[in-house]
Write an enzyme that holds these catalytic residues in place. Structure first.
Site, PDB file in Angstrom:
ATOM      1  N   GLU A  21      -0.742   7.546   3.986  1.00 17.43           N
ATOM      2  CA  GLU A  21      -2.052   8.163   3.814  1.00 17.43           C
ATOM      3  C   GLU A  21      -3.066   7.068   3.500  1.00 17.43           C
ATOM      4  OE1 GLU A  21      -3.146  10.267   0.221  1.00 17.43           O
ATOM      5  OE2 GLU A  21      -1.301   9.617  -0.772  1.00 17.43           O
ATOM      6  N   ASP A  69       6.297  -6.272  -7.446  1.00 17.23           N
ATOM      7  CA  ASP A  69       5.311  -7.245  -6.973  1.00 17.23           C
ATOM      8  C   ASP A  69       3.936  -6.851  -7.511  1.00 17.23           C
ATOM      9  OD1 ASP A  69       4.270  -9.419  -5.640  1.00 17.23           O
ATOM     10  OD2 ASP A  69       4.333  -8.502  -3.650  1.00 17.23           O
TER      11      ASP A  69
END
Length: 299
Positions: free
Chosen positions: A94, A198
């Site tokens: 999305e 990360d």
């Protein structure tokens, strides 16, 4: 521009409608993938594209986003589909309009990340290997965290660095550090948490409603301190984030020493990805850690 026809066909199959994008925009900012925004009147999507042989990378990212979403703690982009063809591999998400993470959104992310980390996981590692940047990240399942970090994090990065010509002092002192690693965990036994993996400032933002969003993960189960350490590596999170996290799930006192240890993994990875510009920083961090253990780094 990348031929997106096969990708839009896959999107149509998944959403159950014939998806014909009326607007296609190239999006910059990434150093690994090409990215596009595809819009129709009622659908708005973000598409990452790379070479066909990197389909496993996108599959692992999709798995990470899906698993984080399933914990219902912090917002991540919804995965629409992923796959590959003879031209590309791709990941479709999305589209979220992103803004800066600050103030209330920063504090909310601290609270939400604490909630995510508080959910106990069954082992260290993950279900599959993935990547950190474009570097392979090995997630072999272990029940001993120190062994996991020795073998699959620092040891792996040092091995890769030596193969790229960055051996010598980095390799030798790095190996000394690996051997001494248990000393950083005396009196501290981390529990496995689902990690973003990360979490630097470029992978966190706020949506149009001011809700925090995290993305581009390198998920695995590990010590929650590794996520928090990376939020301090390049900045971008601020005191509101840290205060909220601490108030909901306080960090162990030894975090200040282990923070450098955990961020060393990412700095050596930067050596492997971007070259010797990070070599001095990596060597300095190893020297600092060895010095904390009262060991000389000379010779």
């Amino acid at each position: 521009m990348t031929d997106l026809n096969a990708i839009t066909q896959h999107i149509s199959e998944v959403i159950g409608n014939d998806f014909v994008p009326e607007r296609i925009s190239s999006i910059g900012g990434g150093c690994i993938n090409s990215a596009y925004r595809l819009q129709s009147d009622d659908v708005d999507l973000f598409v990452k594209v790379n070479s066909p042989h990197l389909a496993d990378m996108f599959e692992a990212e999709a798995m990470g986003l899906t698993e984080m979403a399933g914990q219902h703690c912090v917002k991540v982009p919804e995965v629409i589909c992923h796959g590959s063809n003879h031209q590309h591999s791709y990941l479709v998400l999305e589209y979220i309009e992103l803004g800066s993470l600050r103030g209330a959104a920063s504090a909310q992310l601290g609270e939400q990340l604490a909630a995510l980390h508080a959910i106990a996981q069954p082992f260290f590692g993950w279900h599959i290997n993935n990547t950190i940047g474009s570097t392979p990240q090995i997630n072999t399942q272990e029940h001993d965290w120190v062994s996991f970090w020795q073998q699959h994090r620092l040891g792996k990065q040092l091995q890769l660095a030596a193969g790229k010509g960055f051996g010598g002092r980095l390799r030798d002192q790095g190996q000394r550090l690996i051997e001494e690693l248990p000393k950083f965990f005396v009196g501290y036994q981390p529990q496995p948490s689902l990690l973003h993996g990360d979490l630097w400032g470029g992978n966190a933002a706020a949506d149009a409603k001011g809700n925090p969003v995290i993305f581009d993960p390198a998920c695995y189960y590990g010590d929650r301190e590794t996520d928090i350490a990376m939020t301090e590596l390049f900045g971008g999170f601020g005191g509101d984030f840290r205060s909220a996290y601490q108030s909901h799930y306080p960090l162990d006192a030894g975090y200040q020493s282990r923070k450098t240890l955990y961020n060393l993994y990412h700095i050596i990875n930067h050596v492997n990805l971007f070259g010797g510009g990070y070599l001095g920083q990596a060597e300095s961090m190893i020297a600092q850690l060895l010095a904390e253990l009262g060991k000389s780094t000379l010779g």
